[in-house]
Design a protein around this motif. Sequence first.
Motif, PDB file in Angstrom:
ATOM      1  N   ASN A  97       0.637  -1.168  -0.197  1.00  0.00           N
ATOM      2  CA  ASN A  97      -0.049   0.006  -0.073  1.00  0.00           C
ATOM      3  C   ASN A  97       0.763   1.205  -0.119  1.00  0.00           C
ATOM      4  OD1 ASN A  97      -2.630  -1.323   0.187  1.00  0.00           O
ATOM      5  ND2 ASN A  97      -1.899  -1.782   2.224  1.00  0.00           N
ATOM      6  N   ALA A  98       0.256   2.306  -0.411  1.00  0.00           N
ATOM      7  CA  ALA A  98       0.957   3.603  -0.342  1.00  0.00           C
ATOM      8  C   ALA A  98       1.430   3.985   0.998  1.00  0.00           C
ATOM      9  CB  ALA A  98      -0.025   4.478  -0.890  1.00  0.00           C
ATOM     10  N   GLY A  99       2.694   4.290   1.112  1.00  0.00           N
ATOM     11  CA  GLY A  99       3.113   4.786   2.403  1.00  0.00           C
ATOM     12  C   GLY A  99       3.617   3.503   3.135  1.00  0.00           C
ATOM     13  N   GLU A 100       3.473   2.239   2.861  1.00  0.00           N
ATOM     14  CA  GLU A 100       4.124   1.291   3.439  1.00  0.00           C
ATOM     15  C   GLU A 100       5.417   0.937   3.312  1.00  0.00           C
ATOM     16  OE1 GLU A 100       2.349  -3.201   4.276  1.00  0.00           O
ATOM     17  OE2 GLU A 100       1.528  -2.151   2.363  1.00  0.00           O
ATOM     18  N   MET A 101       5.946   0.154   4.387  1.00  0.00           N
ATOM     19  CA  MET A 101       7.575  -0.097   4.440  1.00  0.00           C
ATOM     20  C   MET A 101       7.577  -1.717   4.589  1.00  0.00           C
ATOM     21  SD  MET A 101      10.905   1.460   6.203  1.00  0.00           S
ATOM     22  CE  MET A 101      12.173   0.744   6.345  1.00  0.00           C
ATOM     23  N   ALA A 102       8.113  -2.297   3.533  1.00  0.00           N
ATOM     24  CA  ALA A 102       8.269  -3.812   3.635  1.00  0.00           C
ATOM     25  C   ALA A 102       9.751  -4.234   3.380  1.00  0.00           C
ATOM     26  CB  ALA A 102       7.053  -4.457   2.769  1.00  0.00           C
ATOM     27  N   PHE A 103       9.931  -5.414   3.866  1.00  0.00           N
ATOM     28  CA  PHE A 103      11.193  -6.181   3.542  1.00  0.00           C
ATOM     29  C   PHE A 103      10.795  -7.259   2.629  1.00  0.00           C
ATOM     30  CE2 PHE A 103      12.649  -3.951   7.426  1.00  0.00           C
ATOM     31  CZ  PHE A 103      13.700  -3.200   6.802  1.00  0.00           C
ATOM     32  N   LEU A 128      12.494  -9.763  -8.626  1.00  0.00           N
ATOM     33  CA  LEU A 128      11.015  -9.219  -8.221  1.00  0.00           C
ATOM     34  C   LEU A 128      11.059  -7.623  -8.490  1.00  0.00           C
ATOM     35  CD1 LEU A 128       8.824 -10.154  -5.336  1.00  0.00           C
ATOM     36  CD2 LEU A 128       9.120  -7.497  -5.830  1.00  0.00           C
ATOM     37  N   LEU A 129      12.288  -7.123  -7.896  1.00  0.00           N
ATOM     38  CA  LEU A 129      12.479  -5.656  -7.706  1.00  0.00           C
ATOM     39  C   LEU A 129      12.760  -5.304  -9.429  1.00  0.00           C
ATOM     40  CD1 LEU A 129      14.862  -4.978  -4.779  1.00  0.00           C
ATOM     41  CD2 LEU A 129      12.279  -4.753  -4.957  1.00  0.00           C
ATOM     42  N   LYS A 130      13.347  -6.294 -10.277  1.00  0.00           N
ATOM     43  CA  LYS A 130      13.615  -5.746 -11.761  1.00  0.00           C
ATOM     44  C   LYS A 130      12.466  -5.600 -12.368  1.00  0.00           C
ATOM     45  CE  LYS A 130      18.285  -7.206 -12.223  1.00  0.00           C
ATOM     46  NZ  LYS A 130      19.231  -8.462 -12.479  1.00  0.00           N
ATOM     47  N   LEU A 131      11.523  -6.413 -12.074  1.00  0.00           N
ATOM     48  CA  LEU A 131      10.319  -6.652 -12.618  1.00  0.00           C
ATOM     49  C   LEU A 131       9.434  -5.281 -12.591  1.00  0.00           C
ATOM     50  CD1 LEU A 131       8.782 -10.171 -12.112  1.00  0.00           C
ATOM     51  CD2 LEU A 131       9.470  -9.213 -14.122  1.00  0.00           C
ATOM     52  N   GLN A 158       8.333   8.737  -4.854  1.00  0.00           N
ATOM     53  CA  GLN A 158       7.199   8.197  -4.132  1.00  0.00           C
ATOM     54  C   GLN A 158       7.276   6.803  -3.801  1.00  0.00           C
ATOM     55  OE1 GLN A 158       5.084   9.305  -7.686  1.00  0.00           O
ATOM     56  NE2 GLN A 158       3.087   9.753  -6.447  1.00  0.00           N
ATOM     57  N   ILE A 159       8.244   6.183  -4.583  1.00  0.00           N
ATOM     58  CA  ILE A 159       8.435   4.797  -4.370  1.00  0.00           C
ATOM     59  C   ILE A 159      10.111   4.530  -4.238  1.00  0.00           C
ATOM     60  CG2 ILE A 159       8.182   2.461  -5.102  1.00  0.00           C
ATOM     61  CD1 ILE A 159       5.772   3.169  -6.664  1.00  0.00           C
ATOM     62  N   LEU A 160      10.319   4.031  -3.119  1.00  0.00           N
ATOM     63  CA  LEU A 160      11.917   3.501  -2.974  1.00  0.00           C
ATOM     64  C   LEU A 160      11.988   1.959  -3.078  1.00  0.00           C
ATOM     65  CD1 LEU A 160      14.736   5.029  -2.863  1.00  0.00           C
ATOM     66  CD2 LEU A 160      14.365   4.709  -0.356  1.00  0.00           C
ATOM     67  N   LEU A 161      12.838   1.668  -4.090  1.00  0.00           N
ATOM     68  CA  LEU A 161      13.138   0.054  -4.055  1.00  0.00           C
ATOM     69  C   LEU A 161      14.579  -0.176  -3.367  1.00  0.00           C
ATOM     70  CD1 LEU A 161      11.654  -0.896  -7.496  1.00  0.00           C
ATOM     71  CD2 LEU A 161      10.376  -1.068  -5.096  1.00  0.00           C
ATOM     72  N   ALA A 162      15.192  -0.990  -2.732  1.00  0.00           N
ATOM     73  CA  ALA A 162      16.415  -1.098  -2.366  1.00  0.00           C
ATOM     74  C   ALA A 162      16.716  -2.506  -2.454  1.00  0.00           C
ATOM     75  CB  ALA A 162      16.816  -0.647  -1.290  1.00  0.00           C
ATOM     76  N   SER A 221       6.861   4.827  -0.136  1.00  0.00           N
ATOM     77  CA  SER A 221       6.581   3.440   0.053  1.00  0.00           C
ATOM     78  C   SER A 221       7.843   2.915  -0.334  1.00  0.00           C
ATOM     79  CB  SER A 221       5.492   3.104  -0.988  1.00  0.00           C
ATOM     80  OG  SER A 221       4.403   3.945  -1.115  1.00  0.00           O
ATOM     81  N   LEU A 222       8.125   1.945   0.526  1.00  0.00           N
ATOM     82  CA  LEU A 222       9.444   1.294   0.536  1.00  0.00           C
ATOM     83  C   LEU A 222       9.292  -0.140   0.244  1.00  0.00           C
ATOM     84  CD1 LEU A 222      10.046   3.643   2.710  1.00  0.00           C
ATOM     85  CD2 LEU A 222      12.448   3.144   1.917  1.00  0.00           C
ATOM     86  N   LEU A 223      10.107  -0.748  -0.673  1.00  0.00           N
ATOM     87  CA  LEU A 223      10.285  -2.189  -0.614  1.00  0.00           C
ATOM     88  C   LEU A 223      11.815  -2.580  -0.526  1.00  0.00           C
ATOM     89  CD1 LEU A 223       8.733  -5.024  -0.836  1.00  0.00           C
ATOM     90  CD2 LEU A 223       8.925  -4.678  -3.386  1.00  0.00           C
ATOM     91  N   ILE A 224      12.220  -3.172   0.428  1.00  0.00           N
ATOM     92  CA  ILE A 224      13.565  -3.566   0.693  1.00  0.00           C
ATOM     93  C   ILE A 224      14.057  -4.801   0.517  1.00  0.00           C
ATOM     94  CG2 ILE A 224      15.666  -2.792   2.039  1.00  0.00           C
ATOM     95  CD1 ILE A 224      13.819  -0.482   3.391  1.00  0.00           C
ATOM     96  N   ALA A 225      14.814  -5.225  -0.389  1.00  0.00           N
ATOM     97  CA  ALA A 225      15.253  -6.788  -0.379  1.00  0.00           C
ATOM     98  C   ALA A 225      16.637  -6.813   0.503  1.00  0.00           C
ATOM     99  CB  ALA A 225      15.689  -7.043  -1.779  1.00  0.00           C
TER     100      ALA A 225
END
Lengths: 231, 321
Positions: A26-32, A44-47, A157-161, A189-193
């Motif tokens: 969701n918007a504003g969510e942070m997940a690993f 997954l991040l490349k997709l 707005q979205i940060l992938l790491a 929103s963050l998605l961090i591998a």
Amino acid sequence: MIKFDNVSKRYPGGHQALDQVNFELNAGEMAFLTGRSGAGKSTLLKLIMLMEKASQGQIFVNGKNLGRMPADRIPFYRRRIGVVFQDHQLLFDRNVFENVALPLQIEGYPRHEADRRVRAALDKVGLLKKEKMMPITLSGGEQQRIGIARAVVNRPQILLADEPTGNLDPELAAEIMQLFEQFNQVGVSLLIASHDLSLITRLRHRVLTLDKGRLIRDADSGVPGAAGQEH
Amino acid sequence: MSAPRRQGARESRVSARGALLSRWQQHVQTAADSLEKLRRSPGNALMTIAVIGIALLLPCALFVSVDNLSRLGGNMGGASQISVYLQQDVTDSEALEISEQLLTRRDIDAVRYISAEEAAREFAATSGLGDVIAALDSNPLPGALVITPSDVSTSLSSSLVSDLESLRGVDSVQLDLAWVERLQAFLGLARRASTGLMGILAIAVLFVVGNTIRLAIENRRAEIVVIKLVGGTNAYVARPFLYTGAYYGFAGGVFAWTLLAAILLALGGPATELLRLYGSEYSIRGLGATGSLLLLVGSTLLGWLGAWMSVRQHLSAIEPR
Ligand SMILES: Nc1ncnc2c1ncn2[C@@H]1O[C@H](COP(=O)(O)OP(=O)(O)OP(=O)(O)O)[C@@H](O)[C@H]1O
Ligand SMILES: [Mg+2]
């Protein structure tokens, strides 16, 4: 904000890197995003970055179906997503400052505005004093932080790491995670591998666990024991 | 490629605040950066520029030669006059009537009537045989019309000569145009050759620039990938290469121009001297302002086009993985 609908990815060699993955961030969510090496985290991040196309299923970002995005829209889409790459992806013939300024230069920011933002980003990752140095003369951890500064410099707005703390000592890793949480607090929103389970479990955020391309666990917070779910 | 770019700029959050640089400013920046890159590795660049320059020099030199020869031919237009000898019984007024009539023709520029008396006087003056003429009781020389055709080359193919021959009162028509004819034929051939050569060498320039740009793209593959990853469009990535191609073309044009000027400077003096010996005031002319401008603009466009072809072929193949 990001939605995976039955997404599979099979590489040309035939390797099934992702297998029917479903989740929604969701918007504003942070997940690993965690899982063993080769589990499919980078894939997954490349997709999401459209560096690869899904073989099956659909991905939505900001309500837009990535499978339907015309090639000439991709650059503009990418500008709204900050990415920290596992292999840094720095330009070695430009100094630290110029590397971080690249996204702003591409968008056409005027010099003084760009300078201000680049210094602010470098300050956040503690590299302000090294802005004139060439990346090759810096340590792995410092290079990683250049990548982080570049990812956040145009306030996406979205940060992938992808393994953003892989080369950092625990103290610095914790600092970077704190920085990410700050971004999260202002609505990014963050998605961090990450492999770093001890760090992940300490921070109480959602954890998605991949195993051989399948999403085997989607825990609301990094409860102790999440690591036990992994083989 | 420009439509989505504009659209994208509209979408981006900064442009809403009017903080984006204009496209023009971005172009100026890229142009300056590309020039700086060339300046930093002048060795390779000079090789490319020299090859382009020499390729451009050949058709230019041929063009200048043809131009000078045809102007020289035109300059000797005096030699391409047609003499129409009138019959003895044609009177002055009749002759003038004929000349009026001839002047209305479009393929005739000028007609000069030389009466029999004038012809005798002139002959006496130039030959020094005045006494001989005076000794004769009647003037043996006929009156003549000296005609200057408006265009040497067309008058040869046109019916002018036969028309003149069939005029009433005309005894004979004499023209010494064989060499003009040969020169014209030769120049036509040379002109065609220089056009063909120009085409072939233009293609060569395209390939030279294209290949140089291909290598530059290959060298900067990693950089291109990174730029695309952080949102650079194909147009953005291509721009510095296009500028580089245009610079190569322009510099090649300047190189060719300079070489040509040097050659003309070296040959011009002796050639003018030689022509003066033959009684001509003609002096060798170079490309001129228009020609020079055409050379530089053309070579710049060629460089740009070569880079564009290379970019089109090789850039889209480089995608982040
Ligand atoms: N371009 C590719 N072509 C073929 N197979 C690939 C490609 N990229 C990745 N793979 C395979 O897909 C699987 C998942 O790779 P991925 O890089 O997503 O793993 P990961 O979870 O990021 O691992 P790590 O933690 O080591 O970075 C791996 O088995 C890998 O060999
Ligand atoms: Mg990975």
